[in-house]
Design an enzyme around this catalytic site. Structure first.
Site, PDB file in Angstrom:
ATOM      1  N   ARG A  61     -93.632 167.977  45.447  1.00 45.51           N
ATOM      2  CA  ARG A  61     -92.558 167.347  45.804  1.00 45.51           C
ATOM      3  C   ARG A  61     -91.680 166.749  44.612  1.00 45.51           C
ATOM      4  NH1 ARG A  61     -91.530 165.537  50.881  1.00 45.51           N
ATOM      5  NH2 ARG A  61     -93.166 166.052  52.561  1.00 45.51           N
ATOM      6  N   ILE A  71    -105.842 159.410  51.829  1.00 45.67           N
ATOM      7  CA  ILE A  71    -104.480 159.164  52.232  1.00 45.67           C
ATOM      8  C   ILE A  71    -103.912 160.135  52.934  1.00 45.67           C
ATOM      9  CG2 ILE A  71    -102.320 158.011  51.904  1.00 45.67           C
ATOM     10  CD1 ILE A  71    -103.392 156.460  49.469  1.00 45.67           C
ATOM     11  N   LYS A 107    -103.895 158.454  44.340  1.00 44.14           N
ATOM     12  CA  LYS A 107    -103.774 159.639  45.436  1.00 44.14           C
ATOM     13  C   LYS A 107    -103.255 160.798  44.716  1.00 44.14           C
ATOM     14  CE  LYS A 107    -101.135 160.472  49.596  1.00 44.14           C
ATOM     15  NZ  LYS A 107     -99.865 160.397  50.448  1.00 44.14           N
ATOM     16  N   THR A 143     -93.755 158.913  51.748  1.00 50.02           N
ATOM     17  CA  THR A 143     -92.847 159.872  51.996  1.00 50.02           C
ATOM     18  C   THR A 143     -92.995 160.541  53.674  1.00 50.02           C
ATOM     19  OG1 THR A 143     -93.561 160.569  49.718  1.00 50.02           O
ATOM     20  CG2 THR A 143     -92.411 162.208  51.212  1.00 50.02           C
ATOM     21  N   THR A 144     -94.183 160.233  54.062  1.00 51.00           N
ATOM     22  CA  THR A 144     -94.063 160.783  55.403  1.00 51.00           C
ATOM     23  C   THR A 144     -93.243 159.958  56.367  1.00 51.00           C
ATOM     24  OG1 THR A 144     -96.578 161.399  54.965  1.00 51.00           O
ATOM     25  CG2 THR A 144     -96.071 161.143  57.414  1.00 51.00           C
ATOM     26  N   TYR A 176     -87.826 164.760  40.514  1.00 49.67           N
ATOM     27  CA  TYR A 176     -86.310 165.596  39.824  1.00 49.67           C
ATOM     28  C   TYR A 176     -86.300 165.321  38.286  1.00 49.67           C
ATOM     29  CZ  TYR A 176     -81.389 167.019  39.816  1.00 49.67           C
ATOM     30  OH  TYR A 176     -80.607 167.940  39.567  1.00 49.67           O
ATOM     31  N   TYR A 182     -99.486 158.030  42.643  1.00 50.19           N
ATOM     32  CA  TYR A 182     -99.305 159.069  43.353  1.00 50.19           C
ATOM     33  C   TYR A 182     -98.967 160.179  42.943  1.00 50.19           C
ATOM     34  CZ  TYR A 182     -97.793 161.386  47.822  1.00 50.19           C
ATOM     35  OH  TYR A 182     -98.014 162.326  48.891  1.00 50.19           O
TER      36      TYR A 182
END
Length: 291
Positions: free
Chosen positions: A139, A205, A163, A46-47, A109, A134
């Site tokens: 998010r 992470i 994560k 994502t980063t 979503y 993850y």
């Protein structure tokens, strides 16, 4: 998979002023992290603003990072989404020969229930590849509960790590207390890294870690060696800047720091924009305290 411990960093994707990918900056960022103690690299998470990259751009980023890394550090590749069949297909079609594992975010979503989340990761596990779960409900809009993580961990050995970035640290502790011995938990929240590692986690992470790899790696090593007081000195020094980089979302904060350090240029792709002038000034002031 024992090598995926310590500090893994979720690499940003640097851009030029015209928003093309800055491959020279990627090289600098990789070398900087390798030279300063980072344990492994996470690619296209994502980063990395992966949602704004075309397939061709992703392929070029992967090729460049694997070339520059040159087997110096283990690599993890981000492949996730909210269409389970498509994620499975991407995993099957990807060349994973240079990667130690896949980091796959829980479906966003759609907000599946816990059985849906279980079935999603079951389908990913059945590819036979090594998968890192993850969980980042801030998010995705849905939490992978500890009971679901533990169910997956006990049934599918190739779902070997999570994560964990739930906002409730008790969830981390529940997983650590009940997990199988061959299952690893890495903090997905930079500020939780130290307490989670002291409780039995294998590290983090990290986002902030790519800007302060030496400090963050030292903190985690101290924690794993049970040198608690020394570890907390580093933790406490980095708390404020860690909070600041997330104040307007990720990765605008970390890109401000990396640009100030001369590693990248401070550009993001829409819908993300650079940190506000006020936040940038606060980050720079905190950086001065740390220098």
């Amino acid at each position: 998979m024992g090598q995926l411990k310590g500090v893994g960093v979720a690499l940003v994707t640097p851009f030029n002023e015209d928003l093309s990918i800055d491959f020279d900056a990627i090289t600098r960022l990789i070398d900087y992290n390798i030279d300063n103690g980072t344990s492994f690299l996470v690619v296209l998470g994502t980063t990395a603003e992966a949602a704004t990259l075309s397939k061709d751009e992703k392929d070029r980023v992967v090729a460049h990072i694997t070339k520059i890394n040159n087997n110096r550090l283990p690599l993890v590749l981000g492949i996730g989404g909210n269409n389970t069949a498509e994620v499975v297909q991407q995993i099957k079609e990807s060349d994973l020969s240079d990667f130690d594992a896949i980091l796959s975010v829980s479906p966003y979503y759609n907000k599946p229930n816990q059985e849906g989340l279980y079935q999603h990761y079951k389908a990913l596990a059945e590819t036979g590849e090594k998968i890192i779960i993850y969980n980042v409900p801030g998010r995705t809009g849905q939490n992978v509960e500890a009971s679901t993580t533990l169910r997956l961990a006990k049934e599918f050995p190739n779902l070997f790590m999570i994560k964990e970035a739930a906002p409730n640290i008790l969830q981390y502790f529940d997983i650590l207390r009940q997990k199988p011995d061959n299952f690893s938990l890495m903090s997905g929240d930079d500020e939780y890294t130290l307490p989670v590692t002291l409780a039995g986690g294998d590290g983090v992470i990290s986002v902030i870690g790519q800007a302060y790899p030496k400090e963050f790696s030292t903190m985690v090593k101290l924690a794993r060696n049970r040198e608690v007081d020394e570890a907390y000195k580093i933790h406490n020094a980095l708390v404020e800047i860690t909070r600041l980089i997330f104040a307007e979302g990720n990765p605008c904060g970390i890109k401000t720091i990396l640009a100030e350090k001369g590693l990248i240029k401070n550009y993001l792709r829409l819908p993300l924009v650079a940190a506000s002038e006020g936040l940038q000034e606060k980050i720079k002031a905190e950086m001065q305290k740390l220098s």
